[in-house]
Design an enzyme around this catalytic site. Sequence first.
Site, mmCIF file in Angstrom:
data_model
loop_
_atom_site.group_PDB
_atom_site.id
_atom_site.type_symbol
_atom_site.label_atom_id
_atom_site.label_comp_id
_atom_site.label_asym_id
_atom_site.label_seq_id
_atom_site.Cartn_x
_atom_site.Cartn_y
_atom_site.Cartn_z
ATOM 1 N N GLU A 166 -65.209 -44.510 16.028
ATOM 2 C CA GLU A 166 -65.271 -43.039 16.001
ATOM 3 C C GLU A 166 -65.263 -42.435 17.409
ATOM 4 O OE1 GLU A 166 -68.647 -42.413 13.365
ATOM 5 O OE2 GLU A 166 -67.304 -42.437 11.649
ATOM 6 N N GLU A 368 -63.762 -47.001 6.771
ATOM 7 C CA GLU A 368 -65.046 -46.532 6.238
ATOM 8 C C GLU A 368 -64.740 -45.431 5.242
ATOM 9 O OE1 GLU A 368 -68.185 -45.147 8.855
ATOM 10 O OE2 GLU A 368 -67.608 -46.566 10.398
HETATM 11 C C1 BG6 Z 1 -69.990 -43.253 10.416
HETATM 12 C C2 BG6 Z 1 -70.520 -44.356 11.249
HETATM 13 O O1 BG6 Z 1 -70.133 -42.107 11.164
HETATM 14 O O2 BG6 Z 1 -70.614 -42.900 9.229
HETATM 15 C C3 BG6 Z 1 -71.550 -45.217 10.566
HETATM 16 O O3 BG6 Z 1 -69.507 -45.157 11.793
HETATM 17 C C4 BG6 Z 1 -72.444 -44.371 9.684
HETATM 18 O O4 BG6 Z 1 -72.216 -45.969 11.508
HETATM 19 C C5 BG6 Z 1 -71.548 -43.751 8.595
HETATM 20 O O5 BG6 Z 1 -73.512 -45.054 9.112
HETATM 21 C C6 BG6 Z 1 -72.274 -42.944 7.554
HETATM 22 O O6 BG6 Z 1 -73.023 -41.933 8.168
HETATM 23 P P1 BG6 Z 1 -74.577 -41.792 7.992
HETATM 24 O O7 BG6 Z 1 -75.003 -40.805 9.013
HETATM 25 O O8 BG6 Z 1 -74.812 -41.322 6.615
HETATM 26 O O9 BG6 Z 1 -75.128 -43.170 8.233
#
Ligand code: BG6
Length: 474
Positions: A166, A368
């Site tokens: 990111e 993701e």
């Molecule tokens: C992404 C990151 O921003 O989102 C992760 O790469 C993160 O590390 C994921 O865990 C989900 O976001 P959050 O804040 O709910 O953990």
Amino acid sequence: MKLSDKFLWGAAISNVQAEGGYLENGKSLNVYDTLEVLPEIGTEPVASSTDVASDHYHRYKEDIELMREMGFKACRFSVVWSRTHPSDDGKMNEKGMAFYESVVDTMLEAGIEPVVSLVHFDMPDLLFRKYNGFFDRQVIDIYANHVRDIANRLKGKVKYYITYNEINLCTWGHLVAGAERPSGMSESEFHERMVHHTQLAHARAVLEIKKADPNALVGGMIAETPVYPLTSAPEDIFAADFCDKMKNLLFTDIMTNGDYPPFYKSFLKNQGVNSELPTEDKEIMTEAADKLDYLAISYYQSAVAKAPENQENMTTAELEYKLMFNSDSVSNPHLKANEWGWQIDPMGLRYCLKQMYDRYRKPLFIVENGIGTDDALVCGKVYDDVRIDYHKKHIEAIKKSVFDDNVKLMGYLAWSPFDFLSSHKEVRKRYGFVYVNRTKDDLLDLARIRKKSFYWYKRVIETGAEVLQNDVEY
Ligand code: BG6
């Protein structure tokens, strides 16, 4: 219709959020360990300590076995920088490296292709405190050394790399790039410095990996949050276009072209900031752009922008500054959100895949995608139908991208294979297909319990997403 057998199905892990093994075997503290967490807007402060997390450091074999059972073809994980290179002396911590070599071997034995991320919220805390992270050019060399060591050790085993998790969030606190804005420096100047240095770090990583292993495939990654206009008012459309470019496309434009795009140069000029990259940096970035194999995204939600009330009285510089650094948050009235206010938008995924593929014509990789929910464990079961519904709708969207929009998509890695701490260190915000039995304050037995979505995702993978209904037996 079925997605190809080569499609990389699986899920992704941020190891600092999952491992624990806090200071074991030579690991040093990193920026995630020491982060003082501010809760997400509208939620209570519920941060846990990172010393045990989901204990993946000791249970990785069991976790990988569960991934094998789900039929994963790939798994993305991060090599924790402060575990392999705990200091700034360039020395590799052999015991730390041995852990990741064992993770890779275990995945390969399970038929799972490792996808390795090289910086994911895990910069050694020392580099933040001593240098202000990537704000200082010296940290780019320290990072390049970390990447070189890892690529040399994993060559021939690891085919897919992601240079920087990111990268478009590089000004987001010090979690992403280990840097805070020095007092007295303008936000625009800090923005340019961080974009420049993190993009150069990414480019150096591409070149180091390709040098160590010319057969490896290297991708650059952003957190993709497409920005829509709140209304069809031309001012809102103008604002959304500006925000979408500055928050998303700026970063993929640089990674694929090696220089700042014209809209960024104009923005910097309007803010009175130098917009010329040094020639030698531009050369490195251009070479890396030519060698980049794919673009990766995380995708959770979309956003909306609207023009500020008095925008007709603003100069362009004032308007752009407001949109970039001081805009009011706006919700999309057409979308529902989860408990943390993240708006659910499967169509947004199709929208940005199409936009990126048309713009860059490079293979794309979703690394993701998932939903955080406060799952309940009842009599040994977790009925996470909300998660199934989320993934189902997003996978339907990517099928349209592949079959109707002809997007070249390498794979889909869900967030996440098993539960671990959120980026705000919250246990309650769970994303996994496997429940990890712990609460914020009580580690309980950390047992792994298959949720309903585990069986659903297994069948999705088995059928190449031909069968997506939520009717698995559980
Ligand atoms: C992404 C990151 O921003 O989102 C992760 O790469 C993160 O590390 C994921 O865990 C989900 O976001 P959050 O804040 O709910 O953990």
